[in-house]
Design a protein around this motif. Structure first.
Motif, PDB file in Angstrom:
ATOM      1  N   GLY A  25      39.387  34.045  42.864  1.00  0.00           N
ATOM      2  CA  GLY A  25      38.487  35.176  43.090  1.00  0.00           C
ATOM      3  C   GLY A  25      38.892  36.435  42.364  1.00  0.00           C
ATOM      4  O   GLY A  25      38.350  37.510  42.627  1.00  0.00           O
ATOM      5  N   MET A  26      39.836  36.331  41.415  1.00  0.00           N
ATOM      6  CA  MET A  26      40.339  37.502  40.694  1.00  0.00           C
ATOM      7  C   MET A  26      39.703  37.597  39.301  1.00  0.00           C
ATOM      8  O   MET A  26      39.406  36.580  38.675  1.00  0.00           O
ATOM      9  CB  MET A  26      41.861  37.432  40.566  1.00  0.00           C
ATOM     10  CG  MET A  26      42.607  37.280  41.891  1.00  0.00           C
ATOM     11  SD  MET A  26      42.292  38.605  43.079  1.00  0.00           S
ATOM     12  CE  MET A  26      43.280  39.906  42.364  1.00  0.00           C
ATOM     13  N   ILE A  27      39.519  38.832  38.843  1.00  0.00           N
ATOM     14  CA  ILE A  27      39.006  39.088  37.499  1.00  0.00           C
ATOM     15  C   ILE A  27      39.727  40.308  36.945  1.00  0.00           C
ATOM     16  O   ILE A  27      40.010  41.259  37.676  1.00  0.00           O
ATOM     17  CB  ILE A  27      37.465  39.303  37.502  1.00  0.00           C
ATOM     18  CG1 ILE A  27      36.937  39.526  36.086  1.00  0.00           C
ATOM     19  CG2 ILE A  27      37.059  40.420  38.443  1.00  0.00           C
ATOM     20  CD1 ILE A  27      35.421  39.568  35.981  1.00  0.00           C
ATOM     21  N   ARG A  28      40.065  40.255  35.667  1.00  0.00           N
ATOM     22  CA  ARG A  28      40.691  41.414  35.040  1.00  0.00           C
ATOM     23  C   ARG A  28      39.686  42.555  35.025  1.00  0.00           C
ATOM     24  O   ARG A  28      38.519  42.362  34.690  1.00  0.00           O
ATOM     25  CB  ARG A  28      41.164  41.080  33.634  1.00  0.00           C
ATOM     26  CG  ARG A  28      42.377  40.169  33.667  1.00  0.00           C
ATOM     27  CD  ARG A  28      42.934  39.908  32.309  1.00  0.00           C
ATOM     28  NE  ARG A  28      44.172  39.141  32.441  1.00  0.00           N
ATOM     29  CZ  ARG A  28      44.941  38.817  31.420  1.00  0.00           C
ATOM     30  NH1 ARG A  28      44.619  39.169  30.192  1.00  0.00           N
ATOM     31  NH2 ARG A  28      46.047  38.134  31.628  1.00  0.00           N
ATOM     32  N   GLU A  29      40.156  43.736  35.413  1.00  0.00           N
ATOM     33  CA  GLU A  29      39.269  44.882  35.601  1.00  0.00           C
ATOM     34  C   GLU A  29      38.492  45.243  34.342  1.00  0.00           C
ATOM     35  O   GLU A  29      37.306  45.578  34.410  1.00  0.00           O
ATOM     36  CB  GLU A  29      40.068  46.092  36.094  1.00  0.00           C
ATOM     37  CG  GLU A  29      39.198  47.267  36.471  1.00  0.00           C
ATOM     38  CD  GLU A  29      40.016  48.443  36.969  1.00  0.00           C
ATOM     39  OE1 GLU A  29      39.773  48.869  38.109  1.00  0.00           O
ATOM     40  OE2 GLU A  29      40.893  48.927  36.214  1.00  0.00           O
ATOM     41  N   HIS A  30      39.126  45.154  33.167  1.00  0.00           N
ATOM     42  CA  HIS A  30      38.415  45.529  31.944  1.00  0.00           C
ATOM     43  C   HIS A  30      37.262  44.571  31.667  1.00  0.00           C
ATOM     44  O   HIS A  30      36.215  44.978  31.161  1.00  0.00           O
ATOM     45  CB  HIS A  30      39.374  45.634  30.745  1.00  0.00           C
ATOM     46  CG  HIS A  30      40.068  44.370  30.363  1.00  0.00           C
ATOM     47  ND1 HIS A  30      41.060  43.794  31.135  1.00  0.00           N
ATOM     48  CD2 HIS A  30      39.927  43.571  29.280  1.00  0.00           C
ATOM     49  CE1 HIS A  30      41.493  42.695  30.541  1.00  0.00           C
ATOM     50  NE2 HIS A  30      40.817  42.529  29.411  1.00  0.00           N
TER      51      HIS A  30
END
Length: 97
Positions: A25-30
């Motif tokens: 469920g994680m994604i790099r903010e950029h």
């Protein structure tokens, strides 16, 4: 923040419903910022480049969308300019005014 952490020098946020999120469920903010700016998920061959090299500076004006569909990757803006040049030369009737 409780839903944010660092990974490889990048900010990573918890967005389990985002199409570009990983299995945790994680994604790099950029990548999230660019996806929201474009109003669509990023394609697998698209990357987001930090213009100033600072991985935590995720202001949209510091981000560029790159495509790696061509060798070495190219800025999407440059690819669009090239495509327009080709259409103007070979198929101007296909361009809308």
């Amino acid at each position: 923040q409780v839903n944010q952490r660092m990974e490889g020098g990048y900010r990573v946020v918890f967005r389990p419903d985002h199409p570009n999120a990983n299995s945790n469920g994680m994604i790099r903010e950029h990548r999230l910022v660019m996806s929201e700016h474009l109003r669509r998920p990023l394609e697998p061959e698209e990357t987001v480049h930090h213009k100033n090299g600072i991985k935590t500076d995720n202001r949209i004006e510091n981000l560029e969308l790159w495509s790696s569909r061509h060798l070495g990757g190219q800025r999407v803006e440059d690819m669009l300019a090239f495509a327009t040049e080709i259409f103007e030369r070979y198929a101007p009737e296909r361009l809308s005014s």
